[in-house]
Design an enzyme around this catalytic site. Sequence first.
Site, short mmCIF file in Angstrom:
data_model
loop_
_atom_site.label_atom_id
_atom_site.label_comp_id
_atom_site.label_asym_id
_atom_site.label_seq_id
_atom_site.Cartn_x
_atom_site.Cartn_y
_atom_site.Cartn_z
N LYS A 49 1.82 -2.98 8.55
CA LYS A 49 1.72 -2.60 7.13
C LYS A 49 3.10 -2.12 6.64
O LYS A 49 3.53 -2.46 5.54
CB LYS A 49 0.68 -1.48 6.93
CG LYS A 49 -0.76 -1.99 6.90
CD LYS A 49 -1.80 -0.88 6.95
CE LYS A 49 -3.21 -1.47 7.07
NZ LYS A 49 -4.27 -0.47 7.27
N GLN A 93 -5.22 5.97 7.90
CA GLN A 93 -5.73 4.94 8.79
C GLN A 93 -6.97 5.42 9.54
O GLN A 93 -7.00 6.53 10.08
CB GLN A 93 -4.62 4.52 9.79
CG GLN A 93 -4.98 3.36 10.70
CD GLN A 93 -5.13 2.02 9.96
OE1 GLN A 93 -4.62 1.83 8.86
NE2 GLN A 93 -5.85 1.10 10.56
N ASP A 116 -6.84 2.25 -0.54
CA ASP A 116 -7.91 1.66 0.28
C ASP A 116 -9.19 1.43 -0.51
O ASP A 116 -10.05 0.67 -0.08
CB ASP A 116 -8.26 2.62 1.43
CG ASP A 116 -7.55 2.27 2.73
OD1 ASP A 116 -7.34 1.08 2.98
OD2 ASP A 116 -7.22 3.21 3.46
N1 GUN Z 1 -9.00 0.69 9.75
C1 GUN Z 1 -9.39 -0.61 9.83
N2 GUN Z 1 -9.25 -1.21 8.63
C2 GUN Z 1 -8.76 -0.27 7.78
C3 GUN Z 1 -8.39 -0.30 6.41
O1 GUN Z 1 -8.51 -1.31 5.71
N3 GUN Z 1 -7.92 0.87 5.91
C4 GUN Z 1 -7.80 2.00 6.65
N4 GUN Z 1 -7.34 3.10 6.06
N5 GUN Z 1 -8.13 2.04 7.94
C5 GUN Z 1 -8.61 0.91 8.49
#
Ligand code: GUN
Length: 284
Positions: A49, A93, A116
Amino acid sequence: MAATMMDGRALAERIRGEVAVEVAELGHVGLATILVGDDPASDVYITSKHRVATEAGIDARDVRLPAETSEDDVLALVHELNEDDAVDGILVQLPLPAHMDETRVTYAVAPQKDVDGFHPVNAGNLYLGTPLHVPATPAGCMELLDAYDVDPRGAAAVVVGRSEIVGRPVAMLLLQAHATVTICHSRTADLAAETLRADILVAAVGVPGIVTPEMVKPGATVLDVGLTRTDEGIRGDVDRSVADVARRLTPMPGGTGPMTIAMLLRSAVKAARYRRGLLAYPTQ
Ligand code: GUN
């Protein structure tokens, strides 16, 4: 029949290029991520990311905290980032370490910065048909459909999985796009009977190969969102021989995965626009 492979890598690259132009126009877009603990998969996600965000010109802040960090300390950091004017988007996350209440932490993120789309205000806006920040993976699914000229209007869309991150939000987006939506889950009585009706089938349960060719309507569009790391490598929820039945199918890897990060960047740009008053916030 050999299905057309829906190339998420190429589409994600195009979107990242568009994001880079928008970031340059805005002058500054700030994204902060918080990773607590040392979950190897989360480390891989967060690292990529950041690489991709930085390449697009986003000012990406990578906050990493030890697994034993207290929930109060994480909440204090989230509040600090909420107040930080240089930060447009915040992402915590998941999963968080077991001693933390994920709901409390994700709900602490200011809705305007919640790239998110996990905050109840954003989930509620999506439910009401006035989406603001939408979870990235479902948004990527919709982009893929659009890029391959799959019109959900009037189509039978079946979503396998009811998670808050993928199943529910993608069902809402499909509904908003005027599909007739069915959500299947672990208690669904006859999964194959449901999936066989699908013009658009989204598989998002994390059970490798759960969708087999016999469960797919000839000519359907199939989006594989499940991702499981096995000894034989990464496997999706969709058995690869579904390509003999479906008209379009996302590859695994290289389908819905790359789209997730591209859509996260787009969310960060959206957050920057809202915060600068260039876009109206539905609830304000
Ligand atoms: N863990 C797995 N997928 C995601 C996501 O799209 N966002 C976040 N914050 N954590 C994740």
